[in-house]
Motif scaffolding. Structure first.
Motif, PDB file in Angstrom:
ATOM      1  N   SER A 162      19.562  10.070  -0.256  1.00 44.66           N
ATOM      2  CA  SER A 162      18.147  10.027   1.312  1.00 44.66           C
ATOM      3  C   SER A 162      16.558  10.196   0.765  1.00 44.66           C
ATOM      4  CB  SER A 162      18.250  11.187   2.252  1.00 44.66           C
ATOM      5  OG  SER A 162      19.365  10.586   2.449  1.00 44.66           O
ATOM      6  N   GLN A 163      16.380  10.479  -0.553  1.00 44.97           N
ATOM      7  CA  GLN A 163      15.172  10.823  -1.141  1.00 44.97           C
ATOM      8  C   GLN A 163      14.620   9.493  -2.427  1.00 44.97           C
ATOM      9  OE1 GLN A 163      14.937  14.557  -3.227  1.00 44.97           O
ATOM     10  NE2 GLN A 163      13.493  15.453  -1.698  1.00 44.97           N
ATOM     11  N   GLU A 164      15.698   9.117  -2.546  1.00 45.26           N
ATOM     12  CA  GLU A 164      15.531   7.718  -3.176  1.00 45.26           C
ATOM     13  C   GLU A 164      15.405   6.733  -2.073  1.00 45.26           C
ATOM     14  OE1 GLU A 164      18.544   7.594  -5.963  1.00 45.26           O
ATOM     15  OE2 GLU A 164      17.180   8.992  -7.159  1.00 45.26           O
ATOM     16  N   GLU A 165      16.347   6.571  -1.519  1.00 40.31           N
ATOM     17  CA  GLU A 165      16.224   5.631  -0.003  1.00 40.31           C
ATOM     18  C   GLU A 165      14.971   5.641   0.721  1.00 40.31           C
ATOM     19  OE1 GLU A 165      19.902   6.220   2.561  1.00 40.31           O
ATOM     20  OE2 GLU A 165      21.531   5.427   0.755  1.00 40.31           O
ATOM     21  N   LEU A 166      14.340   7.028   0.395  1.00 41.25           N
ATOM     22  CA  LEU A 166      13.235   6.611   1.663  1.00 41.25           C
ATOM     23  C   LEU A 166      11.997   6.517   0.385  1.00 41.25           C
ATOM     24  CD1 LEU A 166      11.338   7.399   3.757  1.00 41.25           C
ATOM     25  CD2 LEU A 166      11.436   9.810   2.326  1.00 41.25           C
ATOM     26  N   LEU A 167      12.292   6.575  -0.924  1.00 41.85           N
ATOM     27  CA  LEU A 167      10.724   5.916  -1.423  1.00 41.85           C
ATOM     28  C   LEU A 167      11.636   4.418  -2.216  1.00 41.85           C
ATOM     29  CD1 LEU A 167       9.573   6.095  -4.031  1.00 41.85           C
ATOM     30  CD2 LEU A 167      10.765   7.357  -5.668  1.00 41.85           C
ATOM     31  N   GLU A 168      12.464   4.044  -2.154  1.00 37.04           N
ATOM     32  CA  GLU A 168      12.646   2.725  -2.223  1.00 37.04           C
ATOM     33  C   GLU A 168      12.382   1.703  -0.398  1.00 37.04           C
ATOM     34  OE1 GLU A 168      16.293  -0.588  -2.468  1.00 37.04           O
ATOM     35  OE2 GLU A 168      17.062   1.615  -2.486  1.00 37.04           O
ATOM     36  N   ALA A 169      12.142   2.073   0.207  1.00 38.18           N
ATOM     37  CA  ALA A 169      11.922   1.880   2.028  1.00 38.18           C
ATOM     38  C   ALA A 169      10.004   2.124   1.396  1.00 38.18           C
ATOM     39  CB  ALA A 169      12.264   2.391   2.911  1.00 38.18           C
ATOM     40  N   ALA A 170       9.381   2.591   1.230  1.00 35.78           N
ATOM     41  CA  ALA A 170       8.283   3.520   0.898  1.00 35.78           C
ATOM     42  C   ALA A 170       7.229   1.739  -0.075  1.00 35.78           C
ATOM     43  CB  ALA A 170       7.260   4.897   0.729  1.00 35.78           C
ATOM     44  N   ASP A 171       7.944   1.866  -1.040  1.00 35.01           N
ATOM     45  CA  ASP A 171       7.720   0.907  -1.345  1.00 35.01           C
ATOM     46  C   ASP A 171       7.894  -0.254  -1.730  1.00 35.01           C
ATOM     47  OD1 ASP A 171       6.738  -0.011  -4.198  1.00 35.01           O
ATOM     48  OD2 ASP A 171       8.112   0.193  -5.701  1.00 35.01           O
ATOM     49  N   GLY A 172       8.904  -0.323  -0.818  1.00 37.21           N
ATOM     50  CA  GLY A 172       8.974  -2.438  -0.667  1.00 37.21           C
ATOM     51  C   GLY A 172       8.080  -1.772   0.989  1.00 37.21           C
ATOM     52  N   PHE A 173       8.027  -2.071   1.470  1.00 35.80           N
ATOM     53  CA  PHE A 173       7.263  -2.102   2.596  1.00 35.80           C
ATOM     54  C   PHE A 173       5.994  -1.274   2.116  1.00 35.80           C
ATOM     55  CE2 PHE A 173       3.287  -0.802   5.099  1.00 35.80           C
ATOM     56  CZ  PHE A 173       3.217  -0.197   6.596  1.00 35.80           C
ATOM     57  N   ALA A 174       5.176  -0.785   1.086  1.00 34.01           N
ATOM     58  CA  ALA A 174       3.468  -1.997   0.430  1.00 34.01           C
ATOM     59  C   ALA A 174       3.722  -2.848   0.248  1.00 34.01           C
ATOM     60  CB  ALA A 174       3.463  -0.629  -0.485  1.00 34.01           C
ATOM     61  N   LYS A 175       4.539  -2.819  -0.611  1.00 38.74           N
ATOM     62  CA  LYS A 175       4.977  -4.223  -1.666  1.00 38.74           C
ATOM     63  C   LYS A 175       5.045  -5.327  -0.703  1.00 38.74           C
ATOM     64  CE  LYS A 175       6.664  -3.168  -5.738  1.00 38.74           C
ATOM     65  NZ  LYS A 175       7.874  -3.175  -6.524  1.00 38.74           N
ATOM     66  N   SER A 176       5.355  -5.330   0.728  1.00 39.59           N
ATOM     67  CA  SER A 176       5.143  -6.750   0.997  1.00 39.59           C
ATOM     68  C   SER A 176       3.672  -6.748   2.048  1.00 39.59           C
ATOM     69  CB  SER A 176       6.824  -6.158   2.545  1.00 39.59           C
ATOM     70  OG  SER A 176       6.285  -5.335   3.390  1.00 39.59           O
ATOM     71  N   ARG A 177       3.509  -5.877   2.726  1.00 38.33           N
ATOM     72  CA  ARG A 177       2.538  -5.757   2.802  1.00 38.33           C
ATOM     73  C   ARG A 177       1.558  -6.061   2.274  1.00 38.33           C
ATOM     74  NH1 ARG A 177      -0.581  -4.967   7.470  1.00 38.33           N
ATOM     75  NH2 ARG A 177      -2.955  -3.517   7.842  1.00 38.33           N
ATOM     76  N   ALA A 178       1.135  -6.001   1.224  1.00 37.65           N
ATOM     77  CA  ALA A 178      -0.092  -6.264   0.611  1.00 37.65           C
ATOM     78  C   ALA A 178      -0.078  -7.606   0.028  1.00 37.65           C
ATOM     79  CB  ALA A 178       0.431  -5.577  -1.507  1.00 37.65           C
ATOM     80  N   GLU A 179       0.936  -8.497   0.087  1.00 42.36           N
ATOM     81  CA  GLU A 179       1.113  -9.419  -0.357  1.00 42.36           C
ATOM     82  C   GLU A 179       1.245 -10.658   1.423  1.00 42.36           C
ATOM     83  OE1 GLU A 179       2.427 -13.217  -1.798  1.00 42.36           O
ATOM     84  OE2 GLU A 179       3.034 -11.101  -2.798  1.00 42.36           O
ATOM     85  N   ARG A 180       1.822  -9.564   2.281  1.00 47.13           N
ATOM     86  CA  ARG A 180       0.528 -10.616   3.453  1.00 47.13           C
ATOM     87  C   ARG A 180      -0.168 -10.031   3.592  1.00 47.13           C
ATOM     88  NH1 ARG A 180       3.230 -11.238   8.926  1.00 47.13           N
ATOM     89  NH2 ARG A 180       1.752 -11.034  10.053  1.00 47.13           N
ATOM     90  N   ASP A 234       1.219   0.620  -5.683  1.00 45.09           N
ATOM     91  CA  ASP A 234       1.091  -0.512  -4.590  1.00 45.09           C
ATOM     92  C   ASP A 234       0.530   0.167  -3.082  1.00 45.09           C
ATOM     93  OD1 ASP A 234       2.578  -2.229  -6.265  1.00 45.09           O
ATOM     94  OD2 ASP A 234       4.688  -1.505  -5.937  1.00 45.09           O
ATOM     95  N   MET A 235       0.532   0.979  -3.206  1.00 42.01           N
ATOM     96  CA  MET A 235       0.151   1.650  -1.604  1.00 42.01           C
ATOM     97  C   MET A 235      -1.579   1.476  -1.533  1.00 42.01           C
ATOM     98  SD  MET A 235       2.193   4.768  -0.392  1.00 42.01           S
ATOM     99  CE  MET A 235       3.803   5.022  -0.071  1.00 42.01           C
ATOM    100  N   SER A 236      -2.015   1.670  -2.554  1.00 42.41           N
ATOM    101  CA  SER A 236      -3.343   1.800  -3.147  1.00 42.41           C
ATOM    102  C   SER A 236      -3.992   0.082  -2.984  1.00 42.41           C
ATOM    103  CB  SER A 236      -3.659   2.693  -4.582  1.00 42.41           C
ATOM    104  OG  SER A 236      -3.307   4.202  -4.504  1.00 42.41           O
ATOM    105  N   GLU A 237      -3.342  -0.791  -3.887  1.00 45.89           N
ATOM    106  CA  GLU A 237      -3.454  -2.029  -3.855  1.00 45.89           C
ATOM    107  C   GLU A 237      -3.525  -2.806  -1.958  1.00 45.89           C
ATOM    108  OE1 GLU A 237      -1.931  -3.873  -6.355  1.00 45.89           O
ATOM    109  OE2 GLU A 237      -1.967  -3.539  -8.144  1.00 45.89           O
ATOM    110  N   THR A 238      -2.432  -2.080  -1.368  1.00 46.83           N
ATOM    111  CA  THR A 238      -2.324  -2.621   0.031  1.00 46.83           C
ATOM    112  C   THR A 238      -3.732  -1.920   0.494  1.00 46.83           C
ATOM    113  OG1 THR A 238       0.029  -1.912   0.090  1.00 46.83           O
ATOM    114  CG2 THR A 238      -1.302  -2.367   2.126  1.00 46.83           C
ATOM    115  N   GLN A 239      -4.090  -1.189   0.684  1.00 49.13           N
ATOM    116  CA  GLN A 239      -5.191   0.023   1.315  1.00 49.13           C
ATOM    117  C   GLN A 239      -6.322  -0.554   0.920  1.00 49.13           C
ATOM    118  OE1 GLN A 239      -4.455   3.996   0.074  1.00 49.13           O
ATOM    119  NE2 GLN A 239      -3.124   4.546   1.864  1.00 49.13           N
TER     120      GLN A 239
END
Length: 381
Positions: A162-180, A234-239
């Motif tokens: 579940s930790q790996e799934e959460l990490l993947e979800a967080a990274d996916g959210f950061a990448k999608s928001r950065a692209e937006r 990815d999160m830092s770029e998004t922020q």
């Protein structure tokens, strides 16, 4: 018979009678080669040549067959070697899994706990980002419900997954928001990289030179550390892009007003001749509230020729907005204004044919098309 006679005549022409004289020991001997003898010698020579040709061809065919067989043998050997290597790899993986499964639960629990601490640092950086809670809540809920009725060892394994799934979800959210956000900047005609911080991005998870250093600091496996570091980057770029977007004039200057004249060349309402319209017009009722489209400092208030009562706001980085034809001005020069703050009321002062707001955006002294910024702001949400 005539054909036979012609053939005989042709052969006699080809092999005429020949005399060979050999001198030996003072004596002369003569040898007569009749057409028949010559024909017999020719036949023997032809037979020998044919035999040699057949033997040579058989030898070549044998050599080619041997080469093909050798190639087939090499391919077969390589195939079996790959098959053996694959079976060995699977066996090694199975042994590794068996050893891991037979290891102590204490080691597994420590590993899960260290990963949890690293994941908590990552989610702390994501805290407060718009849409983050909605994107990660389903994964977090599944993680909390993982293996509630399972054995302790199985429960720990499910938590680790579940930790790996959460990490993947967080990274996916950061990448999608950065692209937006990159798309928002491009819609406004801006280059996203120009609004990123110079040099390396900050944050405790990406200060380490590489994933090995981060793995050593957090005491976790290198693969998980690399994934944590990539997600943090990815999160830092998004922020960084989100913070830049909050400083730029992406909001609408008024709400509920109808957009009328756009940016570009149009027929001037007074002269009826083509003229550049350097802004965007919004029609509405008198004293319709006017809001500043980005944070900044009021650089001018007063009357400008043709614009009537005008407010100009400096947003920094070369950005300036202008609000014209106002009836009321609620700010003063030098005043710092926040995003969305009311600064005036709509009117029809100056060179105007009706109540409306004339809105302009300037970047480094050049007028821009405000429609691009308004549409980008609508997408930004």
């Amino acid at each position: 018979m005539s054909r036979f006679a012609r053939l005989r005549a042709r052969l006699e022409a080809w092999f005429p009678e020949r005399h060979i004289y050999v001198r030996s020991g003072g004596q002369m001997k003569g040898l007569v080669l009749t057409p028949g003898r010559q024909l017999a010698v020719a036949g023997v020579a032809a037979g020998a040549a044919m035999w040699m040709g057949v033997c040579t061809a058989a030898m070549l065919v044998s050599m080619m067959s041997a080469s093909a067989a050798e190639r087939d043998a090499v391919r077969t050997q390589a195939k079996y070697e790959r098959w053996i290597a694959d079976r060995q790899a699977r066996l090694n993986a199975a042994v590794t899994q068996l050893n891991a499964a037979s290891g102590s639960s204490v080691d597994l629990a420590e590993n899960v706990e260290k990963r949890h601490a690293a994941l908590a640092l990552l989610l702390t950086e994501l805290k407060g980002a718009p849409g983050a809670a909605e994107a990660l809540t389903p994964t977090i809920s599944r993680a909390l419900a993982a293996g509630q009725n399972a054995a302790p060892a199985r429960r720990l394994e499910l938590v680790r997954l579940s930790q790996e799934e959460l990490l993947e979800a967080a990274d996916g959210f950061a990448k999608s928001r950065a692209e937006r956000l990159r798309l928002v900047f491009r819609m406004a005609g801006l280059t996203p990289s120009a609004y990123m911080p110079r040099g390396s991005l900050g944050g405790p998870l990406i200060e380490a030179k590489d994933s090995r250093a981060l793995a050593a600091v957090l005491d976790i496996d290198e693969d998980f550390a690399a994934r944590i570091q990539n997600a943090a980057r990815d999160m830092s770029e998004t922020q960084a892009m989100a913070a830049a977007s909050q400083r730029l004039p992406f909001e609408r200057p008024t709400h509920g007003a109808q957009q009328t004249s756009g940016f570009g060349v149009r027929s001037d309402p007074f002269t009826r001749r083509p003229a550049l319209h350097s802004g965007l017009d919004f029609a509405g009722a008198t004293m319709t509230p006017i809001y500043v489209t980005g944070p900044g400092v009021v650089s001018f208030t007063g009357v400008r020729s043709g614009y009537g009562a005008t407010i100009e706001v400096d947003h920094g980085s070369g950005f300036k907005t202008r609000y014209a034809h106002l009836k009321a001005i609620n700010v003063r020069p030098g005043q710092r204004v926040a995003l969305g703050q009311r600064i005036g009321g709509m009117g029809s002062t100056g060179r105007s044919t009706g109540t409306h707001l004339h809105y302009e955006i300037w970047v480094n002294g050049r007028a821009q098309n405000p429609v691009r910024f308004v549409r980008a702001g609508d997408m930004l949400g």
